[in-house]
Design an enzyme around this catalytic site. Structure first.
Site, PDB file in Angstrom:
ATOM      1  CG  HIS A  42     -12.358  -1.612  36.552  1.00 14.71           C
ATOM      2  ND1 HIS A  42     -13.310  -1.087  35.714  1.00 14.71           N
ATOM      3  CD2 HIS A  42     -12.712  -1.241  37.799  1.00 14.71           C
ATOM      4  CE1 HIS A  42     -14.208  -0.424  36.431  1.00 14.71           C
ATOM      5  NE2 HIS A  42     -13.857  -0.491  37.694  1.00 14.71           N
TER       6      HIS A  42
ATOM      7  CE1 TYR B 273      -9.540  -0.117  27.343  1.00 17.04           C
ATOM      8  CE2 TYR B 273      -9.066  -0.952  29.549  1.00 17.04           C
ATOM      9  CZ  TYR B 273      -9.776  -0.105  28.709  1.00 17.04           C
ATOM     10  OH  TYR B 273     -10.709   0.751  29.243  1.00 17.04           O
TER      11      TYR B 273
ATOM     12  CE1 TYR C  24     -13.715   0.130  27.137  1.00 17.75           C
ATOM     13  CE2 TYR C  24     -13.729   1.865  25.494  1.00 17.75           C
ATOM     14  CZ  TYR C  24     -13.207   1.314  26.642  1.00 17.75           C
ATOM     15  OH  TYR C  24     -12.175   1.948  27.287  1.00 17.75           O
TER      16      TYR C  24
ATOM     17  CE  LYS D 197      -3.573   1.663  25.690  1.00 17.75           C
ATOM     18  NZ  LYS D 197      -3.959   1.323  27.062  1.00 17.75           N
TER      19      LYS D 197
ATOM     20  N   PRO E 146     -10.264   8.708  22.063  1.00 18.52           N
ATOM     21  CG  PRO E 146     -12.163   9.667  22.999  1.00 18.52           C
ATOM     22  CD  PRO E 146     -11.270   9.751  21.821  1.00 18.52           C
TER      23      PRO E 146
HETATM   24  P1  RFL Z   1      -3.654  18.799  28.715  1.00 20.75           P
HETATM   25  O1  RFL Z   1      -4.412  18.075  29.745  1.00 20.75           O
HETATM   26  O2  RFL Z   1      -4.363  19.337  27.534  1.00 20.75           O
HETATM   27  O3  RFL Z   1      -2.896  19.983  29.463  1.00 20.75           O
HETATM   28  C1  RFL Z   1      -2.230  21.017  28.758  1.00 20.75           C
HETATM   29  C2  RFL Z   1      -2.210  22.264  29.618  1.00 20.75           C
HETATM   30  O4  RFL Z   1      -1.505  23.309  28.929  1.00 20.75           O
HETATM   31  C3  RFL Z   1      -2.251  24.522  29.049  1.00 20.75           C
HETATM   32  N1  RFL Z   1      -1.890  25.414  27.918  1.00 20.75           N
HETATM   33  C4  RFL Z   1      -0.988  26.417  28.020  1.00 20.75           C
HETATM   34  N2  RFL Z   1      -0.242  26.832  29.035  1.00 20.75           N
HETATM   35  C5  RFL Z   1       0.581  27.876  28.809  1.00 20.75           C
HETATM   36  N3  RFL Z   1       0.670  28.512  27.608  1.00 20.75           N
HETATM   37  C6  RFL Z   1      -0.070  28.137  26.565  1.00 20.75           C
HETATM   38  N4  RFL Z   1       0.015  28.765  25.389  1.00 20.75           N
HETATM   39  C7  RFL Z   1      -0.939  27.029  26.730  1.00 20.75           C
HETATM   40  N5  RFL Z   1      -1.814  26.362  25.928  1.00 20.75           N
HETATM   41  C8  RFL Z   1      -2.370  25.388  26.662  1.00 20.75           C
HETATM   42  C9  RFL Z   1      -3.693  24.081  29.044  1.00 20.75           C
HETATM   43  O5  RFL Z   1      -4.547  25.065  29.635  1.00 20.75           O
HETATM   44  C10 RFL Z   1      -3.621  22.786  29.871  1.00 20.75           C
HETATM   45  O6  RFL Z   1      -3.789  23.028  31.262  1.00 20.75           O
HETATM   46  O7  RFL Z   1      -2.435  17.897  28.134  1.00 20.75           O
HETATM   47  P2  RFL Z   1      -1.540  16.786  28.861  1.00 20.75           P
HETATM   48  O8  RFL Z   1      -1.022  17.273  30.177  1.00 20.75           O
HETATM   49  O9  RFL Z   1      -0.594  16.329  27.816  1.00 20.75           O
HETATM   50  O10 RFL Z   1      -2.533  15.590  29.207  1.00 20.75           O
HETATM   51  C11 RFL Z   1      -3.146  14.842  28.185  1.00 20.75           C
HETATM   52  C12 RFL Z   1      -4.532  14.367  28.630  1.00 20.75           C
HETATM   53  O11 RFL Z   1      -5.264  15.464  29.117  1.00 20.75           O
HETATM   54  C13 RFL Z   1      -5.307  13.684  27.492  1.00 20.75           C
HETATM   55  O12 RFL Z   1      -4.455  12.909  26.688  1.00 20.75           O
HETATM   56  C14 RFL Z   1      -6.432  12.774  28.019  1.00 20.75           C
HETATM   57  O13 RFL Z   1      -7.415  13.505  28.687  1.00 20.75           O
HETATM   58  C15 RFL Z   1      -7.084  11.984  26.875  1.00 20.75           C
HETATM   59  N6  RFL Z   1      -8.224  11.164  27.307  1.00 20.75           N
HETATM   60  C16 RFL Z   1      -8.025   9.937  27.917  1.00 20.75           C
HETATM   61  N7  RFL Z   1      -6.778   9.495  28.167  1.00 20.75           N
HETATM   62  C17 RFL Z   1      -6.587   8.305  28.835  1.00 20.75           C
HETATM   63  O14 RFL Z   1      -5.411   7.906  29.039  1.00 20.75           O
HETATM   64  N8  RFL Z   1      -7.658   7.534  29.306  1.00 20.75           N
HETATM   65  C18 RFL Z   1      -8.929   7.932  29.099  1.00 20.75           C
HETATM   66  O15 RFL Z   1      -9.835   7.249  29.585  1.00 20.75           O
HETATM   67  C19 RFL Z   1      -9.169   9.144  28.357  1.00 20.75           C
HETATM   68  N9  RFL Z   1     -10.411   9.577  28.133  1.00 20.75           N
HETATM   69  C20 RFL Z   1      -9.520  11.617  27.103  1.00 20.75           C
HETATM   70  C21 RFL Z   1     -10.618  10.789  27.518  1.00 20.75           C
HETATM   71  C22 RFL Z   1      -9.781  12.861  26.514  1.00 20.75           C
HETATM   72  C23 RFL Z   1     -11.074  13.270  26.325  1.00 20.75           C
HETATM   73  N10 RFL Z   1     -11.272  14.559  25.736  1.00 20.75           N
HETATM   74  C24 RFL Z   1     -12.148  15.528  26.245  1.00 20.75           C
HETATM   75  C25 RFL Z   1     -10.337  15.042  24.722  1.00 20.75           C
HETATM   76  C26 RFL Z   1     -11.910  11.188  27.338  1.00 20.75           C
HETATM   77  C27 RFL Z   1     -12.150  12.414  26.704  1.00 20.75           C
HETATM   78  C28 RFL Z   1     -13.600  12.777  26.473  1.00 20.75           C
HETATM   79  C1  PHB Z   2     -13.747   7.814  30.743  1.00 18.62           C
HETATM   80  O1  PHB Z   2     -14.093   7.288  31.808  1.00 18.62           O
HETATM   81  O2  PHB Z   2     -13.817   9.034  30.569  1.00 18.62           O
HETATM   82  C2  PHB Z   2     -13.219   6.970  29.641  1.00 18.62           C
HETATM   83  C3  PHB Z   2     -13.005   5.623  29.878  1.00 18.62           C
HETATM   84  C4  PHB Z   2     -12.529   4.818  28.860  1.00 18.62           C
HETATM   85  C5  PHB Z   2     -12.278   5.368  27.625  1.00 18.62           C
HETATM   86  C6  PHB Z   2     -12.459   6.726  27.398  1.00 18.62           C
HETATM   87  C7  PHB Z   2     -12.945   7.519  28.409  1.00 18.62           C
HETATM   88  O3  PHB Z   2     -11.818   4.556  26.631  1.00 18.62           O
END
Ligand code: RFL
Ligand code: PHB
Length: 390
Positions: free
Chosen positions: A72, A385, A201, A297, A293
């Protein structure tokens, strides 16, 4: 059991670190609380910075990403129904972002680890960290009904916000910074083409909305909701009605509805724990910090932490230097706080805050108007971004 680096958590941070270490000949074991299927069922991030794309290539998992990822060059902001496109590529000197779901990143990393034959212990219970302040830390857990112990040189705490690693640090040695927002995002995934080619957005007086995607056939939409709401109480129809109300007419008309594949609410939070190292424990990703989110980031910060931690561990084992390990926390936090600032700012710009008064709303409007009219202000958004340099 003994290894060089024990990794707690098989999310993107843990799996990516494990892959880079394995390819550099550094032994590692991943311990994960959930099953692989559960980890793959979580729908999360969708936007990858170029720095993360490059790191995935370095880890040998860039092939499907190159084939299926959507590059993008820009995204749109909408304010009270007016659409404004930000040309990321032009404003940032040629940089872009790639839309490729976190689920797919995780799937590619799980497969690559399987091919290398490296161990991941799934469904580990009662994971506990011991002796992290000394040179011989240990991890104990139960797997398949058996008590197990893993001895190691270092522990990488990649177990997310609710994990055990950060909580294993004595409270006096850790400082936390937090902001909780008075709303969440209700997200819906649907197998219909996206409403727009690029992300939209939208700020609206009813609240924030986001049009995102996973592919040319799969859309991901979000609407801001009060924290008390429950995903089960929202029918697909009610969700799409609310989404459309908050979007400019031309985007609302293009939303293709269908049965949801997933629907869930994520609360919004800013959080940083300092330092990101205690003795031989190193925190990476959501275990150390959370961003709302809005700036996309969170996953990208997990990748930059892993970049710094991997380089530091490689220096330790290959060059016999601990300079990288000693600098890890300060290096990682310097980048983390800039992403925290940007995510907080985007969240403030685009959401409706229940407690805000007329003055706050006028300031928010002025901020947006300034952004539209000033190339300097647009450049600041674009630079952040697409991702600040590692
Ligand atoms: P995770 O993905 O939470 O993985 C951690 C893992 O550790 C396990 N765990 C354990 N394992 C052993 N012993 C324990 N006691 C444990 N406790 C937990 C868990 O089961 C899991 O498998 O962390 P990690 O690897 O640091 O990754 C981080 C990302 O997942 C997170 O920052 C992103 O998803 C945030 N996020 C976004 N980030 C972006 O860069 N771009 C995006 O567009 C974006 N959109 C989002 C998002 C997060 C969202 N939610 C649901 C919070 C959109 C949403 C809606
Ligand atoms: C997503 O596609 O889940 C998404 C994209 C952009 C954001 C957050 C989440 O800023």
């Amino acid at each position: 059991m003994r290894t060089q680096v024990a990794i707690i958590g098989a999310g993107p941070a843990g799996l990516l670190l494990g892959q880079l270490l394995s390819r550099a000949g550094i032994d590692n074991v991943i311990i994960e609380r959930r099953s692989a299927d559960y980890v793959l069922s979580r729908i999360r991030a969708g936007v990858l910075e170029q720095g993360m794309v490059d790191l995935l290539h370095e880890a040998g998992v860039g092939e499907r990403l190159d084939r299926e990822g959507l590059v993008h060059d820009g995204f749109a902001l909408a304010y009270h129904g007016v659409l404004h496109r930000l040309d990321l590529k032009e404003l940032s000197g040629g940089r872009t972002v790639t839309v490729y779901g976190q689920t797919e990143v995780t799937r590619d990393l799980i497969e690559a680890r399987h091919e290398l034959g490296r161990p991941t212990i799934y469904e580990a219970e009662d994971v506990a960290l011991h002796d992290i302040d000394g040179a011989s830390p240990r991890v104990t857990f139960r797997a398949e009904g058996q008590a197990r112990e893993l001895r190691c040189d270092f522990i990488a705490g990649c177990d997310g916000y609710h994990g055990v690693s950060r909580r294993s640090v004595p409270p006096a040695a850790l400082q936390s910074f937090e902001r909780v927002y008075p709303f969440g995002w209700l997200g819906l995934l649907v197998d219909r083409p996206p409403a727009a080619h690029e992300l939209v957005y939208a700020h609206h007086e009813r609240g924030f909305a986001l049009c995102s995607m996973r592919s040319a056939e799969r859309s991901r939409y979000y609407v801001q909701v009060p924290l008390e709401e429950r995903a089960e109480d929202w029918s697909d129809e009610a969700f799409f009605d609310e989404l459309r109300r908050r979007l400019p007419g031309e985007v609302a008309d293009a939303v293709a509805t269908g049965p949801s594949l997933e629907k869930s609410i994520a609360p919004l939070r800013s959080f940083v724990a300092e330092p990101m190292r205690f003795g031989h424990l190193f925190l990476a990703g959501d275990a150390a910090h959370i961003v709302p989110p809005t700036g996309a980031k969170g996953l990208n910060l997990a990748a930059s932490d892993v970049r710094y931690l991997f380089d530091a561990l490689r220096e330790h084992y290959h060059d016999r230097s601990d300079a990288g390990l000693d600098a890890y926390s300060a290096r990682a936090l310097a980048r983390v706080w800039k992403a925290e600032r940007f995510s907080w700012w985007m969240t403030n710009l685009l959401h409706r805050f229940p407690e805000r008064d007329g003055f706050d709303l006028r300031i928010q409007e002025a901020e947006f108007a300034y952004l539209l009219q000033s190339r300097a202000a647009s450049t600041v958004v674009a630079e952040n971004y697409v991702g600040l340099p590692y």
